[in-house]
Design a protein around this motif. Structure first.
Motif, PDB file in Angstrom:
ATOM      1  N   MET A   1     -63.086 -17.396  -5.703  1.00  0.00           N
ATOM      2  CA  MET A   1     -63.845 -18.595  -6.030  1.00  0.00           C
ATOM      3  C   MET A   1     -64.989 -18.252  -6.983  1.00  0.00           C
ATOM      4  O   MET A   1     -65.662 -17.237  -6.816  1.00  0.00           O
ATOM      5  N   LYS A   2     -65.195 -19.106  -7.965  1.00  0.00           N
ATOM      6  CA  LYS A   2     -66.284 -18.948  -8.917  1.00  0.00           C
ATOM      7  C   LYS A   2     -67.416 -19.894  -8.515  1.00  0.00           C
ATOM      8  O   LYS A   2     -67.178 -20.925  -7.880  1.00  0.00           O
ATOM      9  N   LEU A   3     -68.638 -19.543  -8.906  1.00  0.00           N
ATOM     10  CA  LEU A   3     -69.785 -20.363  -8.540  1.00  0.00           C
ATOM     11  C   LEU A   3     -70.627 -20.722  -9.751  1.00  0.00           C
ATOM     12  O   LEU A   3     -70.829 -19.886 -10.640  1.00  0.00           O
ATOM     13  N   LEU A   4     -71.108 -21.964  -9.761  1.00  0.00           N
ATOM     14  CA  LEU A   4     -72.100 -22.417 -10.729  1.00  0.00           C
ATOM     15  C   LEU A   4     -73.214 -23.073  -9.922  1.00  0.00           C
ATOM     16  O   LEU A   4     -73.056 -24.177  -9.407  1.00  0.00           O
ATOM     17  N   LEU A   5     -74.317 -22.373  -9.790  1.00  0.00           N
ATOM     18  CA  LEU A   5     -75.411 -22.794  -8.924  1.00  0.00           C
ATOM     19  C   LEU A   5     -76.530 -23.376  -9.765  1.00  0.00           C
ATOM     20  O   LEU A   5     -77.152 -22.668 -10.560  1.00  0.00           O
ATOM     21  N   THR A   6     -76.787 -24.655  -9.605  1.00  0.00           N
ATOM     22  CA  THR A   6     -77.764 -25.355 -10.426  1.00  0.00           C
ATOM     23  C   THR A   6     -78.945 -25.835  -9.584  1.00  0.00           C
ATOM     24  O   THR A   6     -78.858 -25.948  -8.365  1.00  0.00           O
ATOM     25  N   SER A   7     -80.026 -26.149 -10.261  1.00  0.00           N
ATOM     26  CA  SER A   7     -81.177 -26.760  -9.616  1.00  0.00           C
ATOM     27  C   SER A   7     -81.008 -28.272  -9.536  1.00  0.00           C
ATOM     28  O   SER A   7     -81.372 -28.894  -8.536  1.00  0.00           O
ATOM     29  N   SER A   8     -80.436 -28.845 -10.599  1.00  0.00           N
ATOM     30  CA  SER A   8     -80.396 -30.307 -10.664  1.00  0.00           C
ATOM     31  C   SER A   8     -79.158 -30.837 -11.365  1.00  0.00           C
ATOM     32  O   SER A   8     -79.207 -31.854 -12.053  1.00  0.00           O
ATOM     33  N   GLY A   9     -78.036 -30.150 -11.240  1.00  0.00           N
ATOM     34  CA  GLY A   9     -76.796 -30.657 -11.824  1.00  0.00           C
ATOM     35  C   GLY A   9     -76.530 -30.131 -13.216  1.00  0.00           C
ATOM     36  O   GLY A   9     -77.161 -29.193 -13.701  1.00  0.00           O
ATOM     37  N   ILE A  10     -75.587 -30.778 -13.889  1.00  0.00           N
ATOM     38  CA  ILE A  10     -75.129 -30.341 -15.212  1.00  0.00           C
ATOM     39  C   ILE A  10     -76.012 -31.012 -16.252  1.00  0.00           C
ATOM     40  O   ILE A  10     -75.645 -32.004 -16.887  1.00  0.00           O
ATOM     41  N   ASN A  11     -77.211 -30.463 -16.434  1.00  0.00           N
ATOM     42  CA  ASN A  11     -78.276 -31.161 -17.153  1.00  0.00           C
ATOM     43  C   ASN A  11     -78.334 -30.908 -18.651  1.00  0.00           C
ATOM     44  O   ASN A  11     -79.119 -31.543 -19.339  1.00  0.00           O
ATOM     45  N   ASN A  12     -77.558 -29.960 -19.161  1.00  0.00           N
ATOM     46  CA  ASN A  12     -77.608 -29.699 -20.600  1.00  0.00           C
ATOM     47  C   ASN A  12     -76.274 -29.137 -21.067  1.00  0.00           C
ATOM     48  O   ASN A  12     -75.379 -28.836 -20.259  1.00  0.00           O
ATOM     49  N   ALA A 186     -81.057 -15.037  -3.183  1.00  0.00           N
ATOM     50  CA  ALA A 186     -81.490 -16.373  -2.784  1.00  0.00           C
ATOM     51  C   ALA A 186     -81.959 -17.155  -4.008  1.00  0.00           C
ATOM     52  O   ALA A 186     -82.241 -16.572  -5.061  1.00  0.00           O
ATOM     53  N   LEU A 187     -82.042 -18.460  -3.857  1.00  0.00           N
ATOM     54  CA  LEU A 187     -82.463 -19.342  -4.950  1.00  0.00           C
ATOM     55  C   LEU A 187     -83.665 -20.186  -4.542  1.00  0.00           C
ATOM     56  O   LEU A 187     -83.748 -20.658  -3.406  1.00  0.00           O
ATOM     57  N   ILE A 188     -84.562 -20.377  -5.477  1.00  0.00           N
ATOM     58  CA  ILE A 188     -85.616 -21.387  -5.382  1.00  0.00           C
ATOM     59  C   ILE A 188     -85.347 -22.391  -6.496  1.00  0.00           C
ATOM     60  O   ILE A 188     -85.533 -22.070  -7.682  1.00  0.00           O
ATOM     61  N   PRO A 189     -84.885 -23.590  -6.186  1.00  0.00           N
ATOM     62  CA  PRO A 189     -84.625 -24.578  -7.228  1.00  0.00           C
ATOM     63  C   PRO A 189     -85.895 -25.308  -7.634  1.00  0.00           C
ATOM     64  O   PRO A 189     -86.936 -25.186  -6.980  1.00  0.00           O
ATOM     65  N   HIS A 190     -85.805 -26.076  -8.721  1.00  0.00           N
ATOM     66  CA  HIS A 190     -86.899 -26.935  -9.205  1.00  0.00           C
ATOM     67  C   HIS A 190     -88.151 -26.126  -9.549  1.00  0.00           C
ATOM     68  O   HIS A 190     -89.275 -26.566  -9.332  1.00  0.00           O
ATOM     69  N   PHE A 191     -87.933 -24.934 -10.094  1.00  0.00           N
ATOM     70  CA  PHE A 191     -89.027 -24.049 -10.478  1.00  0.00           C
ATOM     71  C   PHE A 191     -89.942 -24.748 -11.477  1.00  0.00           C
ATOM     72  O   PHE A 191     -89.490 -25.329 -12.465  1.00  0.00           O
ATOM     73  N   ASP A 192     -91.251 -24.689 -11.214  1.00  0.00           N
ATOM     74  CA  ASP A 192     -92.279 -25.283 -12.074  1.00  0.00           C
ATOM     75  C   ASP A 192     -92.080 -26.777 -12.313  1.00  0.00           C
ATOM     76  O   ASP A 192     -92.441 -27.309 -13.372  1.00  0.00           O
ATOM     77  N   ASN A 193     -91.522 -27.470 -11.313  1.00  0.00           N
ATOM     78  CA  ASN A 193     -91.416 -28.931 -11.336  1.00  0.00           C
ATOM     79  C   ASN A 193     -92.581 -29.480 -10.521  1.00  0.00           C
ATOM     80  O   ASN A 193     -92.739 -29.166  -9.339  1.00  0.00           O
ATOM     81  N   ASN A 194     -93.418 -30.314 -11.147  1.00  0.00           N
ATOM     82  CA  ASN A 194     -94.622 -30.802 -10.479  1.00  0.00           C
ATOM     83  C   ASN A 194     -94.331 -31.615  -9.229  1.00  0.00           C
ATOM     84  O   ASN A 194     -95.201 -31.786  -8.367  1.00  0.00           O
ATOM     85  N   GLU A 195     -93.106 -32.120  -9.115  1.00  0.00           N
ATOM     86  CA  GLU A 195     -92.729 -32.862  -7.916  1.00  0.00           C
ATOM     87  C   GLU A 195     -92.400 -31.922  -6.757  1.00  0.00           C
ATOM     88  O   GLU A 195     -92.217 -32.360  -5.620  1.00  0.00           O
ATOM     89  N   HIS A 196     -92.321 -30.638  -7.058  1.00  0.00           N
ATOM     90  CA  HIS A 196     -92.041 -29.616  -6.040  1.00  0.00           C
ATOM     91  C   HIS A 196     -93.101 -28.511  -6.159  1.00  0.00           C
ATOM     92  O   HIS A 196     -92.799 -27.400  -6.599  1.00  0.00           O
ATOM     93  N   TYR A 216     -83.891 -15.757  -7.320  1.00  0.00           N
ATOM     94  CA  TYR A 216     -83.963 -16.422  -8.615  1.00  0.00           C
ATOM     95  C   TYR A 216     -84.668 -17.765  -8.436  1.00  0.00           C
ATOM     96  O   TYR A 216     -84.226 -18.622  -7.657  1.00  0.00           O
ATOM     97  N   ALA A 217     -85.774 -17.954  -9.142  1.00  0.00           N
ATOM     98  CA  ALA A 217     -86.416 -19.268  -9.226  1.00  0.00           C
ATOM     99  C   ALA A 217     -85.929 -19.908 -10.526  1.00  0.00           C
ATOM    100  O   ALA A 217     -86.111 -19.335 -11.604  1.00  0.00           O
TER     101      ALA A 217
END
Length: 244
Positions: A1-12, A186-196, A216-217
Motif C-alpha cells: 500500500m502507498k500513502l499520501l498523507l496531507t494536512s488538508s487534502g489535495i490543495n495544490n 508522527a505528523l503535526i498537521p496545519h503547521f503555522d495555521n492561525n486557527e491551530h 513532520y509538521a
C-alpha cells in the motif's frame, strides 16, 4: 500500500500530480472508498460527515472526479461479516480517510479490523489521509485537546501542556496514542495555521518534543508521500522535521 498523507487534502497541483502518479492512472478511472469516522466525536459530526461525503468542503478530496466513491464507516464494521466489506477495500484504488479526532480514528481502525487488514492489502492501493486521517497511521502519535473525550485518559497517556498564542498562554491536554503502525514517524498537521495555534511556531516544537519518533509538521500545502518505506515531502508551502 502507498500513502499520501496531507494536512488538508489535495490543495495544490504538486500534491494532485503525486496522487495521480501513485494511482498510476487518471483519477476518473479510479474507485475510492471514503472513511468519515474521525469527524463523529465533534459537535455536528454527522452534518460535517455528510458535507465531506458530498464534497461540500474546502479541502478537495471526494470531489476530485473519481470513477466511483463508496462510504466505509469503521464504527459499523465490527457488527458486519467481513465478507461484506473486505472485498470492497481490496478492490478499491484509493482509501480517502477524513480528518477529525485521530485518537478516535486509530481506535476504530483497530476495533473494525481495518488495521489488521492493512498489511495484506494490494501494493497499488493508495491511502490518502487528511489531518487526523494522516496522523492515525503512525505507530505512535500525539494530539492536543481542550477537553479530551470521556474515557480517553483511561486508555492513553495524557498531560497538561501550555502553548503560546498572540493573546497569551493556553493550556491543553496533550494525549499520546498508538496508531495503525504504517509509518515510523508522527505528523503535526496545519503547521503555522492561525486557527491551530498549538501547531504554530515553537508550539509545534513543544508538541514534537513529547514524541519519541521523528515528527513532520506540515502546513495545508504540504503532503508526505510514502512508497515502500521511502519518505518524500511534497510541498508548495512550509514544513519542518523534528527529532531527527
Amino acid at each position: 500500500m502507498k500513502l499520501l498523507l496531507t494536512s488538508s487534502g489535495i490543495n495544490n497541483s504538486s500534491i494532485h500530480n503525486v496522487l495521480v502518479s501513485l494511482l498510476g492512472k487518471p483519477i476518473t478511472e479510479c474507485n475510492a472508498l471514503f472513511i468519515p469516522t474521525a469527524i463523529h466525536p465533534f459537535p455536528g459530526g454527522a452534518y460535517f460527515a455528510h458535507q465531506a461525503i458530498c464534497g461540500n468542503v474546502k479541502s478537495p478530496l471526494v470531489q476530485l472526479g473519481w470513477k466511483s466513491v463508496g462510504v466505509l464507516e469503521l464504527t459499523a464494521l465490527p457488527g458486519i461479516d467481513k465478507k461484506a466489506w473486505v472485498s470492497s477495500v481490496e478492490e478499491a484504488d484509493a482509501l480517502l480517510v477524513w480528518g477529525g479526532d485521530p485518537v478516535y480514528l486509530a481506535y476504530w481502525m483497530r476495533q473494525s479490523g481495518l488495521a489488521d487488514l492493512f498489511p495484506s492489502l494490494p501494493r497499488d492501493l493508495v491511502y490518502v489521509g487528511v489531518s487526523a486521517g494522516s496522523m492515525a497511521v503512525s505507530s505512535f502519535f500525539g494530539e492536543t485537546y481542550r477537553n479530551p473525550p470521556n474515557g480517553i485518559n483511561s486508555v492513553h497517556s495524557s498531560e497538561a501542556m501550555v502553548f503560546d498564542t498572540p493573546q497569551g498562554e493556553i493550556s491543553r491536554q496533550f494525549v499520546t496514542a498508538q496508531g495503525a503502525g504504517l509509518v515510523d514517524f508522527a505528523l503535526i498537521p496545519h503547521f503555522d495555521n492561525n486557527e491551530h495555534p498549538d501547531a504554530c511556531g515553537t508550539n509545534a516544537e513543544k508538541w514534537a518534543a513529547k514524541l519519541p519518533v521523528p515528527v513532520y509538521a506540515i502546513d495545508d500545502n504540504t503532503a508526505i508521500k510514502v512508497t515502500d518505506g521511502a519518505v518524500e515531502v511534497v510541498s508548495e508551502g512550509n514544513w519542518k522535521l523534528f527529532n531527527t
